[in-house]
Write a protein that holds these residues in place. Structure first.
Motif, mmCIF file in Angstrom:
data_model
loop_
_atom_site.group_PDB
_atom_site.id
_atom_site.type_symbol
_atom_site.label_atom_id
_atom_site.label_comp_id
_atom_site.label_asym_id
_atom_site.label_seq_id
_atom_site.Cartn_x
_atom_site.Cartn_y
_atom_site.Cartn_z
ATOM 1 N N ALA A 9 95.146 -56.382 -39.455
ATOM 2 C CA ALA A 9 96.139 -55.785 -40.302
ATOM 3 C C ALA A 9 97.438 -55.580 -39.355
ATOM 4 O O ALA A 9 97.712 -56.375 -39.032
ATOM 5 N N PHE A 79 92.050 -52.558 -34.519
ATOM 6 C CA PHE A 79 92.697 -52.442 -35.702
ATOM 7 C C PHE A 79 93.121 -51.074 -36.133
ATOM 8 O O PHE A 79 92.387 -50.140 -35.541
ATOM 9 N N PRO A 81 92.846 -47.509 -38.587
ATOM 10 C CA PRO A 81 91.783 -47.118 -39.496
ATOM 11 C C PRO A 81 91.338 -47.821 -40.876
ATOM 12 O O PRO A 81 92.529 -48.266 -41.352
ATOM 13 N N VAL A 82 90.219 -47.885 -41.261
ATOM 14 C CA VAL A 82 89.981 -48.575 -42.218
ATOM 15 C C VAL A 82 90.277 -48.094 -43.564
ATOM 16 O O VAL A 82 90.153 -46.930 -43.564
ATOM 17 N N THR A 83 90.519 -48.715 -44.732
ATOM 18 C CA THR A 83 91.177 -48.333 -45.855
ATOM 19 C C THR A 83 90.688 -49.241 -47.139
ATOM 20 O O THR A 83 91.248 -49.448 -48.039
ATOM 21 N N GLY A 84 89.235 -49.407 -47.069
ATOM 22 C CA GLY A 84 88.679 -50.327 -48.181
ATOM 23 C C GLY A 84 88.481 -49.342 -49.431
ATOM 24 O O GLY A 84 88.624 -48.171 -49.422
ATOM 25 N N PHE B 118 87.778 -52.965 -44.098
ATOM 26 C CA PHE B 118 88.663 -53.355 -44.872
ATOM 27 C C PHE B 118 89.989 -52.684 -44.591
ATOM 28 O O PHE B 118 89.970 -51.620 -44.267
ATOM 29 N N TRP B 130 101.054 -51.280 -45.397
ATOM 30 C CA TRP B 130 99.819 -50.673 -45.180
ATOM 31 C C TRP B 130 99.495 -49.428 -45.507
ATOM 32 O O TRP B 130 100.175 -48.530 -45.277
#
Lengths: 85, 145
Positions: A9, A79, A81-84, B118, B130
Motif C-alpha cells: 500500500a 504495511f 493497518p489493513v482495510t479489507g 488487504f 488509501w
C-alpha cells in the motif's frame, strides 16, 4: 542473515519498491530496530517509515507487534493497518 | 468444508450459494460487500499480500468451523480494480440451524476486516487515496475474542 522485505500500500509507494533483500547488522534485533535501520537507506524509506506508530508488520506471514524479535525471520513485511472486507 | 478464494475475477453469487446449499445444511447465511456508489468514488482497488492472505482467511474459516457447528464456510475476496456496485467480498456459512450460520457469518466478516492483509484504495475524479481503518471495525472484531 538475509531477510526479504516486502512493502504494501502507501508504504510500498513511498519506499518506491515492493520488495528488497537486506542484511541488517546484529544490533537490529526487533521490528522497531529494523524500521529505524531501514529508514536510513533512502529518502523514500525515510518518508515511508518515519512514523512507526502508523505501521503494522508481519514476520514470515504472521502479524506481529513492532516489539517482536526478528529471530530467524526470512520474510518481513511492513504495511499500513489493513482495510479489507 | 472450507472454501477460500482471492481472485481478480467477479464474484459469482449464485455459484457460491449453490455450493453451500449442496452441503445438506438446514440454513445458509451470507454477507456480500459491494463497492459504495456514494462519496464520488469511481473505482476501488484492492491490494493484498499473496500467500499470507489465503492463509489468514483459511485460519479464520477453520476457527469458525471449530467454534460453531458448521457444515461449510466460504470466503471469497476480490482483488485488483473494481467499479461502484461490484462485489468486493462474499462470506457464506452453512449449518443445521440458523443461529450457528448467522453468528458464524457475522464473525467471519467482522474478523476478516482486521485479520487479513488487504488494503483498499479509492479512485476519485481528483486522484486516489488509501482508505483509513475505522475504529468501529476494530471494536466489532474485538467483540469476538
Amino acid at each position: 542473515m538475509a531477510i526479504t522485505m516486502l512493502y504494501f500500500a502507501w508504504v510500498r509507494e513511498r519506499v518506491g519498491i515492493g520488495e528488497e533483500v537486506i542484511d541488517p547488522p546484529e544490533v537490529v534485533r526487533n521490528v522497531a530496530d529494523l524500521i529505524d535501520w531501514l529508514s536510513r537507506r533512502s529518502d523514500g524509506h525515510a518518508a515511508a517509515l518515519s512514523e512507526p506508530a502508523k505501521l503494522r508488520a508481519a514476520i514470515d506471514q504472521r502479524f506481529v507487534g513492532l516489539d517482536a524479535e526478528l529471530g530467524n525471520a526470512r520474510e518481513v513485511a511492513l504495511f499500513p493497518p489493513v482495510t479489507g472486507g | 468444508m472450507i472454501r477460500v478464494s482471492v481472485d481478480p475475477a467477479p464474484i459469482e453469487l449464485g455459484v457460491e450459494v449453490a455450493a453451500l446449499e449442496a452441503r445438506g445444511a438446514g440454513g445458509i447465511a451470507t454477507f456480500t460487500g459491494v463497492v459504495r456508489t456514494d462519496d464520488g468514488v469511481e473505482a476501488l482497488e484492492l491490494e493484498h499480500y499473496p500467500g499470507m492472505t489465503e492463509a489468514a482467511l483459511c485460519a479464520l474459516a477453520e476457527a469458525a468451523m471449530d467454534r460453531w457447528n458448521l457444515l461449510g464456510a466460504t470466503i471469497v475476496h476480490r482483488v485488483g480494480r473494481m467499479t461502484a456496485g461490484e462485489r468486493i467480498v462474499f462470506v457464506g456459512t452453512a449449518a443445521a440451524h440458523r443461529r450457528e450460520a448467522l453468528e458464524a457469518c457475522t464473525y467471519l466478516i467482522d474478523r476478516l476486516k482486521t485479520d487479513a492483509p488487504f488494503w483498499k484504495r479509492e479512485w476519485l475524479a481528483g486522484g486516489a487515496r488509501w482508505v483509513e481503518p475505522r475504529a468501529t471495525d476494530a471494536q466489532a472484531a474485538a467483540h469476538w475474542l
